[in-house]
Design a protein around this motif. Structure first.
Motif, short mmCIF file in Angstrom:
data_model
loop_
_atom_site.label_atom_id
_atom_site.label_comp_id
_atom_site.label_asym_id
_atom_site.label_seq_id
_atom_site.Cartn_x
_atom_site.Cartn_y
_atom_site.Cartn_z
N GLY A 93 4.22 -12.16 18.09
CA GLY A 93 2.88 -11.69 18.36
C GLY A 93 2.87 -10.63 19.44
O GLY A 93 3.71 -10.65 20.34
N MET A 94 1.91 -9.71 19.30
CA MET A 94 1.77 -8.63 20.28
C MET A 94 0.29 -8.42 20.59
O MET A 94 -0.56 -8.57 19.70
N PHE A 95 0.01 -8.04 21.84
CA PHE A 95 -1.34 -7.63 22.23
C PHE A 95 -1.28 -6.17 22.66
O PHE A 95 -0.31 -5.73 23.27
N VAL A 96 -2.35 -5.43 22.35
CA VAL A 96 -2.44 -4.05 22.82
C VAL A 96 -3.90 -3.75 23.14
O VAL A 96 -4.82 -4.29 22.48
N GLN A 97 -4.11 -2.96 24.14
CA GLN A 97 -5.46 -2.55 24.50
C GLN A 97 -5.91 -1.45 23.56
O GLN A 97 -5.13 -0.57 23.17
N GLU A 98 -7.17 -1.53 23.18
CA GLU A 98 -7.74 -0.50 22.32
C GLU A 98 -7.46 0.89 22.88
O GLU A 98 -7.51 1.08 24.10
N LYS A 99 -7.11 1.80 21.98
CA LYS A 99 -6.83 3.21 22.28
C LYS A 99 -5.43 3.45 22.83
O LYS A 99 -5.04 4.62 22.99
N GLU A 100 -4.68 2.39 23.10
CA GLU A 100 -3.31 2.58 23.54
C GLU A 100 -2.36 2.55 22.35
O GLU A 100 -2.72 2.14 21.25
N ALA A 101 -1.11 2.97 22.58
CA ALA A 101 -0.08 2.94 21.55
C ALA A 101 0.70 1.63 21.63
O ALA A 101 0.80 1.02 22.69
N VAL A 102 1.24 1.21 20.49
CA VAL A 102 2.04 -0.02 20.45
C VAL A 102 3.22 0.19 19.52
O VAL A 102 3.11 0.93 18.52
N THR A 103 4.34 -0.43 19.86
CA THR A 103 5.54 -0.35 19.03
C THR A 103 5.89 -1.74 18.52
O THR A 103 6.02 -2.68 19.31
N LEU A 104 6.04 -1.85 17.21
CA LEU A 104 6.45 -3.10 16.58
C LEU A 104 7.90 -2.95 16.14
O LEU A 104 8.25 -2.01 15.42
N ASP A 105 8.73 -3.89 16.57
CA ASP A 105 10.17 -3.77 16.36
C ASP A 105 10.62 -4.30 15.00
O ASP A 105 10.06 -5.27 14.47
N CYS A 106 11.64 -3.64 14.47
CA CYS A 106 12.25 -4.07 13.21
C CYS A 106 13.71 -3.65 13.21
O CYS A 106 14.04 -2.49 13.42
N THR A 107 14.60 -4.62 13.04
CA THR A 107 16.01 -4.30 12.84
C THR A 107 16.42 -4.85 11.48
O THR A 107 15.81 -5.79 10.96
N TYR A 108 17.44 -4.25 10.91
CA TYR A 108 17.84 -4.63 9.57
C TYR A 108 19.36 -4.68 9.48
O TYR A 108 20.07 -4.11 10.31
N ASP A 109 19.80 -5.36 8.47
CA ASP A 109 21.23 -5.48 8.23
C ASP A 109 21.48 -5.29 6.75
O ASP A 109 20.87 -5.98 5.92
N THR A 110 22.33 -4.35 6.43
CA THR A 110 22.67 -4.10 5.04
C THR A 110 24.02 -3.41 4.97
O THR A 110 24.40 -2.68 5.88
N SER A 111 24.70 -3.63 3.87
CA SER A 111 25.95 -2.93 3.63
C SER A 111 25.76 -1.79 2.63
O SER A 111 26.70 -1.07 2.30
N ASP A 112 24.52 -1.65 2.15
CA ASP A 112 24.24 -0.59 1.19
C ASP A 112 24.23 0.77 1.92
O ASP A 112 23.65 0.87 3.01
N PRO A 113 24.78 1.80 1.32
CA PRO A 113 24.77 3.11 1.97
C PRO A 113 23.42 3.80 1.91
O PRO A 113 23.11 4.64 2.74
N SER A 114 22.63 3.44 0.91
CA SER A 114 21.31 4.05 0.75
C SER A 114 20.26 2.96 0.63
O SER A 114 20.47 1.99 -0.09
N TYR A 115 19.17 3.16 1.31
CA TYR A 115 18.11 2.15 1.28
C TYR A 115 16.80 2.78 1.74
O TYR A 115 16.78 3.89 2.29
N GLY A 116 15.73 2.07 1.47
CA GLY A 116 14.41 2.50 1.92
C GLY A 116 13.81 1.43 2.82
O GLY A 116 14.03 0.24 2.62
N LEU A 117 13.07 1.88 3.79
CA LEU A 117 12.40 0.98 4.73
C LEU A 117 10.89 1.17 4.62
O LEU A 117 10.41 2.30 4.53
N PHE A 118 10.16 0.08 4.60
CA PHE A 118 8.71 0.10 4.40
C PHE A 118 8.04 -0.74 5.47
O PHE A 118 8.59 -1.75 5.92
N TRP A 119 6.83 -0.35 5.81
CA TRP A 119 5.97 -1.19 6.66
C TRP A 119 4.67 -1.47 5.90
O TRP A 119 4.09 -0.57 5.28
N TYR A 120 4.25 -2.73 6.01
CA TYR A 120 3.01 -3.18 5.39
C TYR A 120 2.13 -3.83 6.44
O TYR A 120 2.61 -4.45 7.39
N LYS A 121 0.82 -3.75 6.20
CA LYS A 121 -0.17 -4.41 7.06
C LYS A 121 -0.87 -5.48 6.22
O LYS A 121 -1.24 -5.22 5.06
N GLN A 122 -1.02 -6.66 6.78
CA GLN A 122 -1.73 -7.74 6.09
C GLN A 122 -2.86 -8.24 6.97
O GLN A 122 -2.65 -9.04 7.88
#
Lengths: 114, 114
Positions: free
Chosen positions: A10-39
């Motif tokens: 969970g993260m909190f951010v003040q309105e009008k400020e910027a926020v960074t959501l972290d994501c790390t991944y692990d793959t042995s594939d040489p090519s891949y796509g990364l996506f972000w979704y909002k729910q």
């Protein structure tokens, strides 16, 4: 096999400020796509932004940008000028370019405070 | 352009019964994916259909099955329902062969097993 890790439950951010959501991944594939979704609480999954592993520039879509660091295997989502409507669950996902299904992380709940 | 549509929105069943969930993809999309999202958890991949064939299956028991019809719509069947099958079931569709093509999700069917 691919794996996505989102370390911030969970993260909190003040309105009008910027926020960074972290994501790390692990793959042995040489090519891949990364996506972000909002729910939002209503449940629908909204596609936000895409980054290809061979893309030279970081992806941007309006207030959303992706801080892609291939050597570190990280693909952090940056939301600028946060709005109350940004409060939602955010999922990072990955797909090998030869495959089709998306593998999702556990998600980060973002709450924007007024 | 109509998005991915799922029906019903809510479904209440008792343990041991069967549930049938339906999904219509975006026009022109031949691939349909099913995901399970249990309360507070991330999305778990269930099934992928393309051109009427099951292409990939997640780590779920055989009582989770489905099919894709000639018009590319899809059905997910869950037999012998168990309490832990209670979840939001999300259907998504995409174009095949385009590496940056995101999955477009429907609003989901919330299945409750009592």
């Amino acid at each position: 096999a691919q794996k996505i890790t989102q370390t911030q439950p969970g993260m909190f951010v003040q309105e009008k400020e910027a926020v960074t959501l972290d994501c790390t991944y692990d793959t042995s594939d040489p090519s891949y796509g990364l996506f972000w979704y909002k729910q939002p609480s209503s449940g629908e999954m909204i596609f936000l932004i895409y980054q290809g592993s061979y893309d030279q520039q970081n992806a941007t879509e309006g207030r959303y940008s992706l801080n892609f660091q291939k050597a570190r295997k990280s693909a952090n989502l940056v939301i600028s000028a946060s709005q109350l409507g940004d409060s939602a669950m955010y999922f990072c996902a990955m797909r090998p370019l030869g495959g089709n299904k998306l593998v999702f992380g556990a998600g980060t709940i973002l709450r924007v405070k007024s | 352009e109509a998005g991915v549509t799922q029906s019903p929105t809510h479904l209440i069943k008792t343990r041991g019964q069967q549930a049938t969930l339906r999904c219509s993809p975006i026009s022109g999309h031949t691939s349909v994916y099913w995901y399970q999202q249990a309360l507070g958890l991330g999305l778990q991949f269930l099934l992928w259909y393309d051109e009427g064939e099951e292409r990939n299956r997640g780590n779920f028991p055989p009582r989770f099955s489905g099919r894709q019809f000639p018009n590319y719509s899809s059905e997910l069947n869950v037999n012998a329902l168990e309490l832990e099958d209670s979840a939001l079931y999300l259907c998504a569709s995409s174009l095949v062969g385009q590496r940056n093509s995101p999955l477009h999700f429907g609003n989901g069917t919330r299945l409750t097993v009592t």
